[in-house]
Write a protein that holds these residues in place. Structure first.
Motif, short mmCIF file in Angstrom:
data_model
loop_
_atom_site.label_atom_id
_atom_site.label_comp_id
_atom_site.label_asym_id
_atom_site.label_seq_id
_atom_site.Cartn_x
_atom_site.Cartn_y
_atom_site.Cartn_z
N SER A 17 -12.40 16.95 4.40
CA SER A 17 -13.16 16.03 5.24
C SER A 17 -13.68 16.71 6.50
O SER A 17 -14.80 16.44 6.93
N ARG A 61 1.46 4.18 -2.79
CA ARG A 61 1.13 5.56 -2.50
C ARG A 61 2.36 6.47 -2.59
O ARG A 61 2.37 7.48 -3.28
N HIS A 109 -11.35 2.63 7.45
CA HIS A 109 -11.61 3.96 6.90
C HIS A 109 -11.86 3.86 5.40
O HIS A 109 -12.82 4.42 4.87
N ARG A 159 -2.51 15.26 1.24
CA ARG A 159 -3.09 14.86 2.52
C ARG A 159 -3.78 16.03 3.22
O ARG A 159 -4.83 15.87 3.83
N ALA A 204 -7.65 11.25 -1.61
CA ALA A 204 -7.49 10.23 -0.55
C ALA A 204 -6.18 9.47 -0.64
O ALA A 204 -5.57 9.15 0.36
N GLU A 205 -5.74 9.16 -1.87
CA GLU A 205 -4.64 8.23 -1.99
C GLU A 205 -3.28 8.89 -2.03
O GLU A 205 -2.27 8.21 -2.18
N HIS A 254 -7.12 16.49 1.71
CA HIS A 254 -8.01 15.41 2.13
C HIS A 254 -8.58 15.70 3.52
O HIS A 254 -9.79 15.62 3.75
N LYS A 276 0.83 -1.21 0.00
CA LYS A 276 0.00 0.00 0.00
C LYS A 276 0.87 1.26 0.00
O LYS A 276 0.63 2.20 -0.78
C1 HEM Z 1 -15.45 12.20 5.63
C2 HEM Z 1 -15.17 11.73 4.45
C3 HEM Z 1 -13.90 11.00 4.11
C4 HEM Z 1 -13.75 10.25 2.99
C5 HEM Z 1 -14.81 10.00 1.92
C6 HEM Z 1 -12.42 9.69 3.00
C7 HEM Z 1 -11.90 8.84 2.03
C8 HEM Z 1 -10.70 8.16 2.13
C9 HEM Z 1 -10.26 7.04 1.32
C10 HEM Z 1 -11.06 6.41 0.18
C11 HEM Z 1 -9.01 6.67 1.73
C12 HEM Z 1 -8.20 5.48 1.20
C13 HEM Z 1 -7.17 5.89 0.21
C14 HEM Z 1 -6.50 4.66 -0.37
O1 HEM Z 1 -5.62 4.10 0.29
O2 HEM Z 1 -6.89 4.26 -1.48
C15 HEM Z 1 -8.63 7.57 2.78
C16 HEM Z 1 -7.41 7.53 3.44
C17 HEM Z 1 -7.06 8.39 4.47
N1 HEM Z 1 -7.86 9.38 5.04
FE1 HEM Z 1 -9.79 9.76 4.60
N2 HEM Z 1 -11.76 10.14 4.12
C18 HEM Z 1 -12.62 10.96 4.84
C19 HEM Z 1 -12.34 11.60 6.03
C20 HEM Z 1 -11.06 11.71 6.61
C21 HEM Z 1 -10.72 12.52 7.77
C22 HEM Z 1 -11.70 13.38 8.59
C23 HEM Z 1 -9.37 12.36 7.97
C24 HEM Z 1 -8.42 12.97 9.01
C25 HEM Z 1 -8.75 13.86 9.89
C26 HEM Z 1 -8.88 11.44 6.96
C27 HEM Z 1 -7.57 11.02 6.85
C28 HEM Z 1 -7.13 10.00 6.03
C29 HEM Z 1 -5.81 9.40 6.10
C30 HEM Z 1 -4.66 9.79 7.06
C31 HEM Z 1 -5.76 8.38 5.14
C32 HEM Z 1 -4.59 7.42 4.88
C33 HEM Z 1 -4.77 6.28 5.86
C34 HEM Z 1 -3.70 5.21 5.73
O3 HEM Z 1 -3.71 4.52 4.72
O4 HEM Z 1 -2.91 5.05 6.67
N3 HEM Z 1 -9.92 11.08 6.14
N4 HEM Z 1 -9.68 8.45 3.02
#
Ligand code: HEM
Lengths: 133, 224
Positions: free
Chosen positions: B43, A106, B132, B36, B30-31, B39, A102
């Motif tokens: 969010s 990325r 998530h 970041r 997201a990716e 994102h 992953k």
């Molecule tokens: C509320 C709607 C949200 C949606 C639709 C969303 C969508 C996504 C998606 C689809 C991924 C996966 C990306 C991938 O690996 O393909 C992702 C990863 C991530 N999102 Fe969100 N997200 C949301 C909210 C948030 C919030 C509020 C935060 C932080 C405060 C956040 C932080 C992150 C982080 C740090 C990752 C990477 C996680 C990892 O792989 O370690 N997201 N998000």
């Protein structure tokens, strides 16, 4: 042959961390690399280190993982702390193949704007496994 | 007498438009670690929007209220059966199936937000990071289902529901419309979101970015 030696060498390195999974990942990457290029001669620590340090555009892997991957890094965008990447300093690293894949996917896109090749990934791991704290 | 009546007030329409925009941004960024910040920013705005909508669902105008459109399983299945047979019962506000999608979308939005926040702060490890992604994927799937259902319902009711969500007007009995569009509330919503977003970009809300060591984040954009 060179590859087998490398494997043996990696297995025998006196790291406290469990490098078993990393070696399995490398074995799979080696098969992929060979399939992509019949002249593939095994992974190289030197190439891995160069790949780690080279900037591709504005970033290199070292931008977030530091010049010395046994040290803790800092995310170039969010400024959040990143734990060390080298298994010698952080035994959790390279123990979960899904997580490794992953982050390769990325981070390679982040830095190179394209996926890494199997050889690049294998070289990278070969280098990371040699890093001492 | 049947004519053009105002059904969706301005706060509901503005909420809907901004929700689409924030979800799209959160999804597209997201990716990438490069994106970041975007994102997380989009969010948090999405979460603030949902927070507003939950309040507006209690105190908003007639068709914005949960009590008006959230109905039991029998109403949902009656509506879906009607939909299959090509003549679903007509509702001035949300139909029961649409209402279900709205509640589920709000819930999945909150769940995405919470799991994302946890992942961002490295709580819960890969399990939470994957959860998530799964929750966000479920939300995207529901968004597509919602769009599909809107297109089908529009056909069967002979009324463009997308246009209705943009203009606020549908056709209906003249006494059924809402009297006020609540533009002032929409202005407060947009101003509040803008201030919230601006404060985040300026690093004035470090607790949202790095609750464990809140002091680093003030300088979020200096290096890189
Ligand atoms: C509320 C709607 C949200 C949606 C639709 C969303 C969508 C996504 C998606 C689809 C991924 C996966 C990306 C991938 O690996 O393909 C992702 C990863 C991530 N999102 Fe969100 N997200 C949301 C909210 C948030 C919030 C509020 C935060 C932080 C405060 C956040 C932080 C992150 C982080 C740090 C990752 C990477 C996680 C990892 O792989 O370690 N997201 N998000």
């Amino acid at each position: 042959m060179k590859f087998l030696l490398m494997l043996l060498w990696a297995l025998s390195t006196p790291i406290l961390a469990n490098t078993g999974v990393a070696v399995q990942i490398q074995a799979r990457l080696a098969a992929e690399a060979r399939a992509a290029d019949a002249t593939f001669q095994g992974f190289s620590v030197q190439r891995g280190e160069a790949f780690y340090r080279d900037r591709h555009g504005d970033w290199s892997c070292a931008t977030c993982h530091t010049d010395h991957p046994a040290k803790g890094g800092r995310h170039a965008v969010t400024q959040k702390a990143i734990l060390p990447l080298a298994p010698s300093a952080n035994p959790e690293r390279f123990t979960d193949p899904k997580k490794v894949e992953k982050w390769f996917k990325r981070n390679c896109n982040d830095v190179l704007n394209r996926p890494c090749t199997a050889r690049e990934k294998g070289d990278f791991i070969a280098y990371i496994l040699t890093v001492r704290p | 007498m049947v004519g053009r009546i105002l059904v969706w007030d301005i706060p509901t329409r503005v909420f809907h438009g901004l929700l689409v925009a924030c979800f799209g941004l959160a999804w597209l960024s997201a990716e990438s670690e490069r994106l970041r910040d975007i994102h997380v920013l989009s969010s948090y705005l999405l979460l603030a929007l949902i927070g507003f909508r939950l309040v507006w669902g209690l105190i908003g105008s007639r068709y914005a209220r949960f009590a008006e459109f959230v109905r039991g399983p029998s109403a949902v299945s009656a509506y879906l059966r009607g939909l299959m047979q090509g003549h679903p019962p007509t509702y001035t506000g949300h139909n029961p199936a649409g209402a279900l999608a709205i509640v589920a979308l709000l819930g999945l939005g909150v769940a995405s937000g919470i799991t994302g926040w946890l992942a961002f702060n490295e709580m819960g490890g890969e399990v939470v990071a994957e959860l998530h992604e799964t929750v966000a994927n479920a939300m995207l799937a529901l968004v597509f289902l919602h769009i599909l259902a809107v297109v089908i319902s529009s056909r069967l009711h002979g009324e463009n529901l997308v246009k209705a969500m943009l203009t606020g007007y549908k056709s209906g009995a003249s006494g059924m419309g809402i009297r006020r569009a609540h533009g002032g509330v929409a202005l407060v919503l947009v101003t509040g979101l803008a201030a919230f977003g601006w404060a985040m970009i300026q690093g004035k809300l470090p607790a949202l970015w790095d609750p464990l060591s809140a002091s680093v984040v003030g300088k979020s954009h200096e290096e890189g």
